[in-house]
Scaffold this motif. Structure first.
Motif, PDB file in Angstrom:
ATOM      1  N   SER A 264      15.086  10.180  -2.134  1.00  0.00           N
ATOM      2  CA  SER A 264      15.925  11.470  -1.662  1.00  0.00           C
ATOM      3  C   SER A 264      15.206  12.753  -2.468  1.00  0.00           C
ATOM      4  O   SER A 264      15.599  13.948  -2.254  1.00  0.00           O
ATOM      5  CB  SER A 264      17.245  11.290  -1.893  1.00  0.00           C
ATOM      6  N   ASN A 265      14.449  12.638  -3.523  1.00  0.00           N
ATOM      7  CA  ASN A 265      14.150  13.790  -4.586  1.00  0.00           C
ATOM      8  C   ASN A 265      12.957  14.025  -4.114  1.00  0.00           C
ATOM      9  O   ASN A 265      11.996  14.823  -4.845  1.00  0.00           O
ATOM     10  CB  ASN A 265      14.252  13.470  -6.125  1.00  0.00           C
ATOM     11  N   ALA A 266      12.459  13.413  -2.932  1.00  0.00           N
ATOM     12  CA  ALA A 266      10.923  13.920  -2.394  1.00  0.00           C
ATOM     13  C   ALA A 266       9.873  13.339  -3.482  1.00  0.00           C
ATOM     14  O   ALA A 266       8.831  13.820  -3.463  1.00  0.00           O
ATOM     15  CB  ALA A 266      10.724  15.286  -2.309  1.00  0.00           C
ATOM     16  N   GLN A 267      10.378  12.561  -4.382  1.00  0.00           N
ATOM     17  CA  GLN A 267       9.192  11.913  -5.410  1.00  0.00           C
ATOM     18  C   GLN A 267       8.219  10.810  -4.617  1.00  0.00           C
ATOM     19  O   GLN A 267       8.677  10.041  -3.683  1.00  0.00           O
ATOM     20  CB  GLN A 267       9.978  11.275  -6.527  1.00  0.00           C
ATOM     21  N   PRO A 268       7.042  10.901  -5.083  1.00  0.00           N
ATOM     22  CA  PRO A 268       6.170  10.093  -4.463  1.00  0.00           C
ATOM     23  C   PRO A 268       6.113   8.758  -4.640  1.00  0.00           C
ATOM     24  O   PRO A 268       6.578   8.286  -6.019  1.00  0.00           O
ATOM     25  CB  PRO A 268       4.765  10.517  -4.574  1.00  0.00           C
ATOM     26  N   PHE A 269       5.651   7.590  -4.075  1.00  0.00           N
ATOM     27  CA  PHE A 269       5.269   6.142  -4.559  1.00  0.00           C
ATOM     28  C   PHE A 269       3.873   6.043  -4.864  1.00  0.00           C
ATOM     29  O   PHE A 269       3.172   6.983  -4.175  1.00  0.00           O
ATOM     30  CB  PHE A 269       5.597   5.340  -3.282  1.00  0.00           C
ATOM     31  N   TYR A 270       3.414   5.379  -5.665  1.00  0.00           N
ATOM     32  CA  TYR A 270       2.042   5.163  -5.998  1.00  0.00           C
ATOM     33  C   TYR A 270       1.896   3.702  -5.763  1.00  0.00           C
ATOM     34  O   TYR A 270       2.353   2.695  -6.415  1.00  0.00           O
ATOM     35  CB  TYR A 270       1.847   5.405  -7.573  1.00  0.00           C
ATOM     36  N   GLN A 271       1.163   3.388  -4.642  1.00  0.00           N
ATOM     37  CA  GLN A 271       1.020   2.283  -4.193  1.00  0.00           C
ATOM     38  C   GLN A 271      -0.300   1.709  -4.788  1.00  0.00           C
ATOM     39  O   GLN A 271      -1.556   2.080  -4.809  1.00  0.00           O
ATOM     40  CB  GLN A 271       0.710   2.119  -2.724  1.00  0.00           C
ATOM     41  N   LYS A 284      -1.306   7.527  -3.500  1.00  0.00           N
ATOM     42  CA  LYS A 284      -0.041   8.267  -3.718  1.00  0.00           C
ATOM     43  C   LYS A 284       0.576   8.431  -2.118  1.00  0.00           C
ATOM     44  O   LYS A 284      -0.309   9.037  -1.426  1.00  0.00           O
ATOM     45  CB  LYS A 284      -0.331   9.447  -4.318  1.00  0.00           C
ATOM     46  N   VAL A 285       1.409   7.978  -1.983  1.00  0.00           N
ATOM     47  CA  VAL A 285       2.238   8.348  -0.701  1.00  0.00           C
ATOM     48  C   VAL A 285       3.656   8.960  -0.806  1.00  0.00           C
ATOM     49  O   VAL A 285       4.354   8.361  -1.592  1.00  0.00           O
ATOM     50  CB  VAL A 285       2.335   6.891   0.144  1.00  0.00           C
ATOM     51  N   ASP A 286       3.833   9.656   0.009  1.00  0.00           N
ATOM     52  CA  ASP A 286       5.115  10.342   0.355  1.00  0.00           C
ATOM     53  C   ASP A 286       6.164   9.479   0.876  1.00  0.00           C
ATOM     54  O   ASP A 286       7.534   9.437   0.664  1.00  0.00           O
ATOM     55  CB  ASP A 286       5.282  11.697   0.695  1.00  0.00           C
ATOM     56  N   LYS A 287       5.608   8.873   1.981  1.00  0.00           N
ATOM     57  CA  LYS A 287       6.513   7.976   2.672  1.00  0.00           C
ATOM     58  C   LYS A 287       5.672   6.565   2.976  1.00  0.00           C
ATOM     59  O   LYS A 287       4.434   6.653   3.104  1.00  0.00           O
ATOM     60  CB  LYS A 287       6.792   8.495   4.171  1.00  0.00           C
ATOM     61  N   LEU A 288       6.502   5.606   2.865  1.00  0.00           N
ATOM     62  CA  LEU A 288       5.846   4.180   2.820  1.00  0.00           C
ATOM     63  C   LEU A 288       6.326   3.358   4.123  1.00  0.00           C
ATOM     64  O   LEU A 288       7.343   3.154   4.407  1.00  0.00           O
ATOM     65  CB  LEU A 288       6.438   3.422   1.728  1.00  0.00           C
ATOM     66  N   LEU A 289       5.346   3.252   5.145  1.00  0.00           N
ATOM     67  CA  LEU A 289       5.644   2.613   6.475  1.00  0.00           C
ATOM     68  C   LEU A 289       5.307   1.085   6.270  1.00  0.00           C
ATOM     69  O   LEU A 289       4.223   0.670   5.899  1.00  0.00           O
ATOM     70  CB  LEU A 289       4.988   3.010   7.734  1.00  0.00           C
ATOM     71  N   LEU A 290       6.076   0.210   6.462  1.00  0.00           N
ATOM     72  CA  LEU A 290       6.211  -1.081   6.507  1.00  0.00           C
ATOM     73  C   LEU A 290       6.587  -1.855   7.770  1.00  0.00           C
ATOM     74  O   LEU A 290       8.032  -1.858   8.020  1.00  0.00           O
ATOM     75  CB  LEU A 290       6.987  -1.809   5.347  1.00  0.00           C
ATOM     76  N   ALA A 291       5.926  -2.634   8.464  1.00  0.00           N
ATOM     77  CA  ALA A 291       6.274  -3.431   9.666  1.00  0.00           C
ATOM     78  C   ALA A 291       6.843  -4.602   9.061  1.00  0.00           C
ATOM     79  O   ALA A 291       6.735  -5.157   7.876  1.00  0.00           O
ATOM     80  CB  ALA A 291       5.231  -3.657  10.483  1.00  0.00           C
ATOM     81  N   PRO A 292       7.690  -5.515   9.856  1.00  0.00           N
ATOM     82  CA  PRO A 292       8.076  -6.653   9.540  1.00  0.00           C
ATOM     83  C   PRO A 292       7.044  -7.565   8.888  1.00  0.00           C
ATOM     84  O   PRO A 292       5.731  -7.662   9.488  1.00  0.00           O
ATOM     85  CB  PRO A 292       8.551  -7.446  10.751  1.00  0.00           C
ATOM     86  N   ALA A 293       7.072  -8.422   7.615  1.00  0.00           N
ATOM     87  CA  ALA A 293       6.324  -9.370   6.975  1.00  0.00           C
ATOM     88  C   ALA A 293       5.272  -8.229   6.083  1.00  0.00           C
ATOM     89  O   ALA A 293       4.541  -8.873   5.360  1.00  0.00           O
ATOM     90  CB  ALA A 293       5.573 -10.026   7.865  1.00  0.00           C
TER      91      ALA A 293
END
Length: 510
Positions: A264-271, A284-293
């Motif tokens: 919610s604070n627009a902070q990134p994830f570091y994958q 570095k990703v702002d949004k992380l898309l994950l399908a089932p599994a």
């Protein structure tokens, strides 16, 4: 409406060996029906859990140290969710409650893989042509990664996992331990799933699709999306954290829901890792898309967030990508981080740029390339049957790679949905995705591409075991088949699709 963020995030319970077997650590896990409180304002919910826990206990093992697990079915004889006996493998002559355990992403001999027809009941009755022992060996020869174990019984996988039969299996190795990543209590697994409940607090799973099928009751549904999200078995929990870096091993364990996570604070994830271990470089990703599994190994840096509260949100459509967006007050919420704990010690972790060497698999002309259709057919009552290469489970095996050969599999998706395709035994790399003209294919069966080959996203550049095959695209993966021969499966990991024919056996031959 339940109030969000009133329950603390549960820690997943660790499991330890109880003895040794042929010199290897020996574990015993029982599947049991229990009652567990999933939200402060709900009465205890009946669940099925490994060792009576939802999620099941977390294995943490070391590379090159094999273990033995005895899986025991102590569940009742009647299922707690509606079974469609017209689904292959779940017919009326089968016991209602059947289980078999699959270590998802595990490189295991076929006798320990959890073949869908190798199920057993609470009397360890084994029926059918494929005999499998309930005593499994996990060699743990693969690099450090986050795997998970779950039920895989033919025709009712969607129900058994929804009831609670899932847990983490984490492999560690020296390379990972030498990296300056957050460790110990700052390394936290997060199992994200969606569920619905009736007014009594019981798990709700529909007995009919929309529109209903009067001639078949209960009937399988094309997919199912719960109204609330749970993390580690709690609805919309919160986690109190220190102002420091944390490592989160995120697993999408939902039946059909995709998650596109953001803060919610627009902070990134570091994958730093994906399904099968470390990435070559931190992404570095702002949004992380994950399908089932799918899994993602990420770092969130709370160092400059003292006193703040941050919500993890989801904005993925259901079904994905053509469905409806989530409600931001319900299925659009995941959990909350409260940065309210004092710093207990100096944070000596940091986010490394380079992580691991990932050798790139390069296509060569002599590699076998299989063109595999993802399609649907209507059944006798006009329900969609999702298929792999237009074949049913019971048809003869058509994928039979030889041991240690490299193959390229091209998934040609003729449906309107993204399918997360999972192969047992092997890890693979994504080569590319390319759009094609569906109308031309429907008319004459020819693949006419309509765009360039697009390389995978940078956070897909490591080893994978589940790939998102998007509609109107050709998705190509490359892999080496080994180190075992034997009978395995490949399937869509939308569990409703998997149960209703979108799964095929394959065999690795010598």
């Amino acid at each position: 409406m339940l109030e969000p963020f009133v329950d603390p995030l549960p820690s997943t319970e660790p499991i330890h060996p109880i003895s040794t077997y042929n010199g290897m650590p020996f574990y015993h896990v029982s599947m049991r029906q229990c009652r567990q409180k999933l939200h402060r304002d709900l009465p205890p919910t009946t669940i099925w859990g490994y060792n009576g826990l939802y999620p099941g206990p977390t294995f943490r093992v070391s590379r090159y140290e094999p273990i033995i697990v005895l899986w025991t079915n102590e569940l009742p004889c009647q299922h707690i969710l509606p079974i469609d006996t017209t689904v292959h493998g779940a017919e009326e002559d089968k016991p209602e409650v059947r289980t078999v355990v699959h270590l998802h992403g595990g490189v295991t001999p076929d006798l320990s893989d959890g073949y869908p027809e190798a199920w057993f009941t609470n009397n360890f009755e084994i029926v059918g042509p494929y005999f499998r022992t309930k005593l499994y060996e996990y060699p743990n020869q693969q690099p450090a990664t986050t795997l998970w174990y779950h039920d895989h019984a033919m025709g009712i996988t969607r129900l058994n996992i929804y009831a609670g039969l899932a847990g983490f299996y984490i492999i560690h190795d020296q390379e990972e331990q030498l990296l300056p990543l957050p460790k110990g209590s700052y390394d936290i697994p997060l199992l994200i799933q969606d569920r619905s409940f009736d007014s009594s607090g019981a798990l709700f799973y529909p007995s009919q699709p929309d529109p209903p099928i009067p001639s078949i009751n209960p009937s399988v549904v094309p997919d199912f999306f719960g109204k609330v999200n749970l993390v580690n078995g709690k609805i919309w929990p919160y986690l109190n954290v220190e102002p420091r870096r944390y490592r989160f091993r995120i697993l999408n364990g939902a039946n059909a829901r995709f998650y596109r996570l953001s803060l919610s604070n627009a902070q990134p994830f570091y994958q730093v890792g994906t399904d099968q271990g470390l990435l070559p470089y931190t992404v570095k990703v702002d949004k992380l898309l994950l399908a089932p599994a799918e899994r993602a190994d990420i770092i969130i840096d709370f160092s400059h967030e003292a006193g703040n509260e941050i919500v993890m949100r989801n904005d993925a459509m259901s079904p994905f990508p053509q469905g409806d967006p989530p409600d931001p007050t319900s299925d659009g919420l995941v959990m909350k981080f409260r940065v309210n704990k004092p710093l207990s010690n100096l944070d000596e972790s940091h986010i490394p740029k380079k992580l691991s060497y990932v050798p790139k698999l390069v296509p060569k002309p002599f590699y076998t390339e299989r063109k595999l259709l993802l399609n649907t057919r209507p059944d006798s009552v006009k329900r969609n049957i999702h298929l792999l290469d237009d074949r049913f489970w019971s048809e003869p095996i058509t994928e039979n790679p030889s041991l240690w050969t490299t193959e390229i599999w091209s998934f040609i998706n003729m449906t309107g949905a993204t399918h997360p395709i999972h192969l047992h035994l092997v890890r693979f790399q994504i080569l590319d995705r390319q759009s094609f003209d569906q109308d031309v294919y429907e008319k004459n069966g020819k693949v006419v591409t309509t765009g360039p080959k697009i390389r995978p996203e940078t956070n897909e550049a490591g080893w994978k075991d589940t790939v998102r095959a998007n509609p109107a695209e050709i998705t190509r993966i490359i892999m080496v088949f080994g180190p075992y021969t034997g009978l395995y499966v490949w399937h869509c990991h939308i569990l409703e699709h998997e149960d209703y024919e979108m799964m095929r056996p394959y065999i690795v031959i010598r």
